[in-house]
Enzyme design. Structure first.
Site, PDB file in Angstrom:
ATOM      1  CG  ASP A 241      -7.351   3.677  -0.590  1.00 53.69           C
ATOM      2  OD1 ASP A 241      -7.926   2.592  -0.483  1.00 53.69           O
ATOM      3  OD2 ASP A 241      -7.313   4.501   0.350  1.00 53.69           O
TER       4      ASP A 241
ATOM      5  CE  LYS B 123      -4.403   1.213   0.270  1.00 48.91           C
ATOM      6  NZ  LYS B 123      -5.635   0.585  -0.207  1.00 48.91           N
TER       7      LYS B 123
HETATM    8  P1  NDP Z   1     -13.158   7.986  -2.124  1.00 51.09           P
HETATM    9  O1  NDP Z   1     -12.084   8.991  -1.929  1.00 51.09           O
HETATM   10  O2  NDP Z   1     -13.734   7.796  -3.472  1.00 51.09           O
HETATM   11  O3  NDP Z   1     -14.368   8.276  -1.124  1.00 51.09           O
HETATM   12  C1  NDP Z   1     -14.199   8.353   0.257  1.00 51.09           C
HETATM   13  C2  NDP Z   1     -15.497   8.837   0.838  1.00 51.09           C
HETATM   14  O4  NDP Z   1     -15.424   8.798   2.261  1.00 51.09           O
HETATM   15  C3  NDP Z   1     -15.797  10.287   0.480  1.00 51.09           C
HETATM   16  O5  NDP Z   1     -17.186  10.452   0.377  1.00 51.09           O
HETATM   17  C4  NDP Z   1     -15.230  11.051   1.683  1.00 51.09           C
HETATM   18  O6  NDP Z   1     -15.794  12.325   1.874  1.00 51.09           O
HETATM   19  C5  NDP Z   1     -15.650  10.099   2.769  1.00 51.09           C
HETATM   20  N1  NDP Z   1     -14.847  10.331   3.970  1.00 51.09           N
HETATM   21  C6  NDP Z   1     -13.505  10.467   4.059  1.00 51.09           C
HETATM   22  N2  NDP Z   1     -13.147  10.679   5.332  1.00 51.09           N
HETATM   23  C7  NDP Z   1     -14.297  10.650   6.037  1.00 51.09           C
HETATM   24  C8  NDP Z   1     -14.595  10.793   7.403  1.00 51.09           C
HETATM   25  N3  NDP Z   1     -13.643  11.011   8.309  1.00 51.09           N
HETATM   26  N4  NDP Z   1     -15.885  10.679   7.778  1.00 51.09           N
HETATM   27  C9  NDP Z   1     -16.874  10.472   6.858  1.00 51.09           C
HETATM   28  N5  NDP Z   1     -16.638  10.357   5.569  1.00 51.09           N
HETATM   29  C10 NDP Z   1     -15.375  10.428   5.167  1.00 51.09           C
HETATM   30  O7  NDP Z   1     -12.561   6.609  -1.572  1.00 51.09           O
HETATM   31  P2  NDP Z   1     -13.063   5.139  -1.849  1.00 51.09           P
HETATM   32  O8  NDP Z   1     -14.534   5.103  -1.955  1.00 51.09           O
HETATM   33  O9  NDP Z   1     -12.232   4.568  -2.919  1.00 51.09           O
HETATM   34  O10 NDP Z   1     -12.608   4.413  -0.505  1.00 51.09           O
HETATM   35  C11 NDP Z   1     -13.443   4.338   0.645  1.00 51.09           C
HETATM   36  C12 NDP Z   1     -12.912   3.261   1.573  1.00 51.09           C
HETATM   37  O11 NDP Z   1     -12.904   2.006   0.888  1.00 51.09           O
HETATM   38  C13 NDP Z   1     -11.487   3.463   2.068  1.00 51.09           C
HETATM   39  O12 NDP Z   1     -11.374   2.906   3.364  1.00 51.09           O
HETATM   40  C14 NDP Z   1     -10.679   2.621   1.084  1.00 51.09           C
HETATM   41  O13 NDP Z   1      -9.436   2.232   1.627  1.00 51.09           O
HETATM   42  C15 NDP Z   1     -11.612   1.436   0.920  1.00 51.09           C
HETATM   43  N6  NDP Z   1     -11.403   0.624  -0.265  1.00 51.09           N
HETATM   44  C16 NDP Z   1     -11.485   1.194  -1.514  1.00 51.09           C
HETATM   45  C17 NDP Z   1     -11.314   0.392  -2.631  1.00 51.09           C
HETATM   46  C18 NDP Z   1     -11.511   0.919  -3.999  1.00 51.09           C
HETATM   47  O14 NDP Z   1     -11.478   0.117  -4.953  1.00 51.09           O
HETATM   48  N7  NDP Z   1     -11.758   2.193  -4.189  1.00 51.09           N
HETATM   49  C19 NDP Z   1     -10.948  -1.036  -2.511  1.00 51.09           C
HETATM   50  C20 NDP Z   1     -10.989  -1.532  -1.151  1.00 51.09           C
HETATM   51  C21 NDP Z   1     -11.161  -0.705  -0.085  1.00 51.09           C
HETATM   52  P3  NDP Z   1     -15.070  13.664   1.313  1.00 51.09           P
HETATM   53  O15 NDP Z   1     -15.466  13.717  -0.132  1.00 51.09           O
HETATM   54  O16 NDP Z   1     -15.658  14.738   2.157  1.00 51.09           O
HETATM   55  O17 NDP Z   1     -13.602  13.483   1.534  1.00 51.09           O
END
Ligand code: NDP
Length: 448
Positions: A166, A126
């Protein structure tokens, strides 16, 4: 056995001071190894657990770049190449101000086990940087990505280490990173990255994969109770890649998703989230979740407290935002409101207290991230297969492969949980199934 495991944990904590998220991820795995270590004490002979918890390589580097006003910024970049027993290091890059070595290590450690569960030949790694992409222009994002890659390129490659996206790293960023890699190396090495754009080596379904896979996993969990998603109420946090496509697939299977959130608050939409509007606000306009509530109409509630997302009655809860976003109090609220399935779409979104409460609650099936969200990396491995064979598969075929993988991850986890304890203990099943696969390969490959 408990005292042996406690001593191992203590040793890891002392070697890795001030890394609470890494400690949390290690404790979660080691605490479920008791039954397998009792049946197979030989795993203790090789000092294999110490080796597993020590990354093979940790790279930390300076990332200098200039913003649109000419001001210089210095960020810190990371790549932790954690374990290559099963294949090249594989795992995403996160650009977020909270990124530090401990966070990258927690994510990399989780990634080893997640990748093992997919059954595909990929190791765990990572990376990322403490860079905040929010509010940055396109040229600034490109400048940052190019500087980041100017160091990272020497460590990655199709057979060594394959990054992906990510939080904060989507197709746009992968494009800039890949472009710089290609320029420096003078190679169009598609297999060195996943999450690429469709017309330059990307795979159909990769964008949707983590969200869709999360729903397939939750569907399988419901299936063990003789239930389906049709007509169920679903609460989802986040409004990013994982959340949006989890909403899409849940709705396609007949569920009503009533919540979404971002780091500024959450919305409760009793009529079901309007996905087109949410995508418009979050993906296209890169706006805030409140804009969704303002435009959707008077029945939608906006709450500035993010954890309110867990306070509504729901059948299925899917935390899809970030680590430690669902605490003990929220877990109690979910249990009291009759939740049946909690499946972690994000990485480690439940605090240890929340995970423990949900795991112990009767009538709740708790799916841990390393199993639930493994569809993302599994589809990345399918992208690598397509790149290696210079082929590209259609949407339906690729999605059918993802679905098969999620069904088999679910089966593998339950079969292992059954063998070592309770079939409904997905944490036990996921950790032991992945652990045995990885350490068996490590032992076979000798002391390296
Ligand atoms: P994105 O950046 O696309 O989205 C993240 C989302 O979470 C945004 O809506 C963001 O809001 C919100 N967020 C971030 N911090 C907080 C917080 N403290 N409280 C509430 N909401 C929050 O990321 P992903 O969707 O890709 O990833 C989300 C999770 O899934 C992570 O843990 C990632 O590691 C995991 N993951 C992702 C994969 C992938 O293929 N994308 C694969 C496996 C796991 P804002 O826009 O305000 O920042």
């Amino acid at each position: 056995m408990d005292s042996t495991i406690d001593a191992l944990k203590q040793d890891v904590f002392e070697r890795n001071l001030n890394e609470p998220e890494y400690h949390q991820a290690v404790a979660e795995v080691l605490d479920s190894l008791g039954p397998v270590l009792e049946q197979h004490p030989e795993y203790l002979d090789h000092d294999i657990i110490h080796r597993l918890c020590e990354p093979e390589r940790q790279i930390i580097f300076r990332v200098p770049w200039r913003d649109d006003r000419g001001q210089v910024h210095i960020n810190r970049g990371y790549r932790v190449e954690f374990n290559s027993a099963l294949g090249p290091y594989k795992g995403g890059l996160r650009f977020h101000p909270s990124v530090n070595l401990g966070i990258v290590k927690f994510l990399g450690f989780e990634q080893i086990f997640k990748n093992a569960l997919t059954g595909l030949p990929i190791g765990g790694g990572k990376g990322g940087a403490n860079f905040d992409p929010r509010g940055r222009s396109d040229t600034e994002i490109m400048a940052f990505c190019q500087s980041f890659m100017t160091e990272l390129y020497r460590h990655i490659g199709e057979y060594t280490d394959v990054p992906a996206g990510d939080i904060g790293v989507g197709t746009r960023e992968i494009g800039y990173l890949f472009g710089q890699y290609k320029r420096i190396t003078n190679r169009f090495e598609a297999g060195a990255f996943t999450g690429k754009g469709l017309n330059w080596g990307g795979s159909l379904v990769r964008t949707e994969a983590t969200g869709y896979g999360t729903i397939y996993f939750a569907r399988e969990q419901l299936g063990t109770m003789g239930e389906t998603l049709d007509g169920k109420r679903v609460s989802i946090s986040g409004a990013g890649n994982v959340a949006l496509y989890a909403i899409e697939k849940a709705q396609a299977l007949g569920a009503r998703v009533v919540t979404a959130s971002d780091s500024s608050g959450c919305v409760y939409d009793p009529d079901g989230i309007d996905l087109e509007l949410l995508k418009q606000v979050k993906e296209i306009e890169r706006g805030r979740i409140r804009d969704y509530a303002d435009r959707r109409g008077p029945r939608v509630e906006f709450h500035a407290r993010i954890t309110d997302v867990w306070d509504v009655p729901t059948d299925i809860a899917l935390p899809c935002a970030t680590q430690n976003e669902l605490d003990g109090q929220s877990a109690r609220a979910l249990i009291n409101n009759g939740v049946k399935v909690v499946a972690e779409g994000a990485n480690m979104p439940c605090t240890p207290e929340a995970a423990q409460l949900l795991r112990a609650a009767k009538h709740v099936l708790f799916g841990p991230a390393k199993a639930v969200n493994s569809g993302g990396v599994a589809t990345s491995a399918l992208e690598m297969q397509q790149n290696a064979s210079r082929d590209s598969w259609d949407f339906a075929y690729t999605e059918s492969r993802l679905e098969e993988i999620m069904v088999s991850v679910h089966e593998r986890v339950r079969a292992t949980a059954s063998r070592y304890g309770d079939p409904n203990d997905y944490v036990l099943g996921a950790n032991i199934a992945a652990f045995t696969k990885v350490v068996d390969a490590m032992i076979a490959q000798g002391l390296v």
